[in-house]
Design an enzyme around this catalytic site. Structure first.
Site, PDB file in Angstrom:
ATOM      1  CB  ALA A   1      -0.888  -0.012   1.243  1.00  0.00           C
ATOM      2  CB  CYS A   2       0.075   4.642  -1.114  1.00  0.00           C
ATOM      3  SG  CYS A   2       0.752   6.282  -1.187  1.00  0.00           S
ATOM      4  N   PRO A   3       2.510   4.557   1.300  1.00  0.00           N
ATOM      5  CG  PRO A   3       4.047   5.813   2.580  1.00  0.00           C
ATOM      6  CD  PRO A   3       2.778   4.985   2.690  1.00  0.00           C
ATOM      7  N   GLY A   4       4.313   2.576   0.559  1.00  0.00           N
ATOM      8  CA  GLY A   4       5.286   1.493   0.551  1.00  0.00           C
ATOM      9  C   GLY A   4       6.165   1.446  -0.689  1.00  0.00           C
TER      10      GLY A   4
END
Lengths: 78, 381
Positions: free
Chosen positions: A16-19
């Site tokens: 998932a963002c910001p991953g």
């Protein structure tokens, strides 16, 4: 398709963002100047995050490959 | 045949799970159908959220530390040893020294996060933190002497434990310095690795105006590359250099090496199905809390809820039924916005957070929960 040969690949698909952006930054952190890192991401946010960060950090976004279910970003460490 | 469930890690996730299973499988434990072992590398359970309050003199590190053998149900075998190898083929754990190996039928990895400040040149000597007992007390001593200058809070790596804590620290520092009449003599700067002040865009959108109102300077796209403790400067990969008088950082985090060595995932995080929490690479292995790479925050509430899911699934497995419980990404978090006000967020995989208006009531709710936490660890709350 691009014929760029990456030195490292980071597969952040499913993250998932910001991953994905943080995974890319982590790999660039360990890279040598001139190394190319390929980031695989299926988050649309990466289409804006990655170019913005690459410009801010002075690294070059060499290419973006678009696939059905993800994108591949090629970033060269300055 | 006796089924053996082995849990590695006596933090929030591992301890709650051990007690959950002891309760859930009470009859099976009595009948000798199942055995539960909790392995930890030290005798104490540590509740890390206490550390946020230590630098401001409101808590002591001992407030967050209790012996595991006082918290864990007597039906659980508690083993204080350090695992040296996870052999998923033989379903066996090996240990440092001469301690005998242990075979498992089901393994749960709840080994959590470790700090890796040595990854950033100069950080060990140049930065303070409140992500460890020793760090929080050293920061307390420094903060008490700090009456003027530039305080920089730098989030160096994500994921890190408690994603709200960096925001909480600058909000609390701002308020604490105002109460002591020092705020006009102290500049506060907050740095974050991406283009906003928090990983979650909804929380970032809520927090940024508060920071602007309170005069907290912000540097985004700031990924610390090195620190010069002599010159008191921190330099980012993006080419920004900041002078500081007091540097507080969230150091880079990692999981334990054994996970990567066992082929379970990169950087110490286990690749899992984010709903079942089962390892992707092998059978009969679960992960929870920080150790499970689900993309949700590394927070105690997450470990707590995931422990309930893994407990239900393991109970089904032991009873020979198909496990059906799944984790929906549920996360709860109080966010301190000063010394006497806090907000609150609740979200999951489908629903985004919407921070509640800060209030004194929520602040006291957070403190009340922190004191009640020991009931959670015992599996009661």
């Amino acid at each position: 398709m691009t014929d760029i040969e990456p030195d490292e690949t980071v597969d952040a698909r499913g993250a998932a963002c910001p991953g994905p952006l943080m995974d890319l930054i982590g790999q660039i952190r360990d890279a040598e100047a001139g190394d190319v890192v390929r980031l695989l991401s299926d988050t649309d946010q990466s289409l804006t995050d990655v170019p913005e960060w690459a410009e801010e950090a002075g690294n070059e976004l060499l290419a973006v490959e678009e696939f059905d279910d993800h994108n591949a970003f090629y970033v060269e460490r300055s | 045949m006796t089924e053996h469930v082995v849990i590695v890690g006596g933090g929030t996730g591992g301890t709650v799970l051990a007690n959950d299973l002891a309760d859930r499988l009470d009859a099976e434990l009595d009948a000798g159908d199942v055995r539960i072992t909790l392995v930890n590398d030290g005798p104490d359970h540590v509740y890390k959220p206490v550390w946020l309050y230590v630098p401001f003199g409101q808590r002591e590190p001992d407030d967050g530390r209790r012996p595991l053998d006082e918290l864990v149900d007597d039906a659980v075998d508690l083993r204080i040893d350090r695992v040296s190898e996870i052999d998923t083929e033989a379903q066996r754990l090996r240990f440092d020294g001469t301690a005998p190996a242990v075979d498992y039928d089901y393994l749960v990895l709840a080994t959590g996060s470790t700090l890796e400040p040595e990854r950033i040149p100069g950080l060990v000597d140049g930065g303070y933190d409140y992500y460890s007992e020793v760090g929080s007390t050293a920061l307390r001593d420094e903060l008490l002497e700090f009456t003027e200058g530039h305080l920089v809070l730098s989030v160096i790596g994500t994921p890190h434990m408690c994603p709200a804590a960096p925001l909480e620290f600058v909000f609390m520092a701002d308020d604490w310095l105002r109460e002591r009449g020092l705020r006009e003599d102290v500049d506060i700067t907050y740095t974050y690795p991406i283009q906003r002040v928090h990983g979650n865009p909804h929380i970032a959108e809520w927090a940024r105006p508060i920071m602007d109102d309170r005069g907290i300077e912000v540097e985004t796209f700031f990924n610390a590359e090195s620190i010069d403790p002599e010159a008191k400067t921190i330099t980012s990969m993006e080419g920004t250099e900041l002078d500081y008088d007091l540097l507080v950082t969230i150091p880079p985090h990692g999981g334990i090496d054994l996970i990567e060595e066992a082929g379970l995932g990169d950087n110490g995080w286990v690749d899992v199905d984010k709903h079942t929490l089962e390892a992707q690479a092998v059978d009969n292995v679960y992960a929870l809390g920080d150790t499970a790479d689900t993309g949700v925050p590394n927070a105690g509430s997450v470990a707590h809820y995931q422990a309930g899911v893994v407990g239900q699934r393991l109970a089904s497995e032991v009873r020979g039924r198909p496990p059906t419980a799944t984790y929906d990404g549920k996360t709860l978090c109080f966010i301190e916005t000063g010394m006497d006000a806090a907000s609150f967020v609740e979200f999951d995989y489908e629903n985004q957070p919407s921070p509640a208006p800060p209030s004194e009531k929520l602040h006291w709710s957070k403190l009340a929960y922190n004191d009640s936490y020991w009931l959670t660890a015992r599996g009661l709350l």
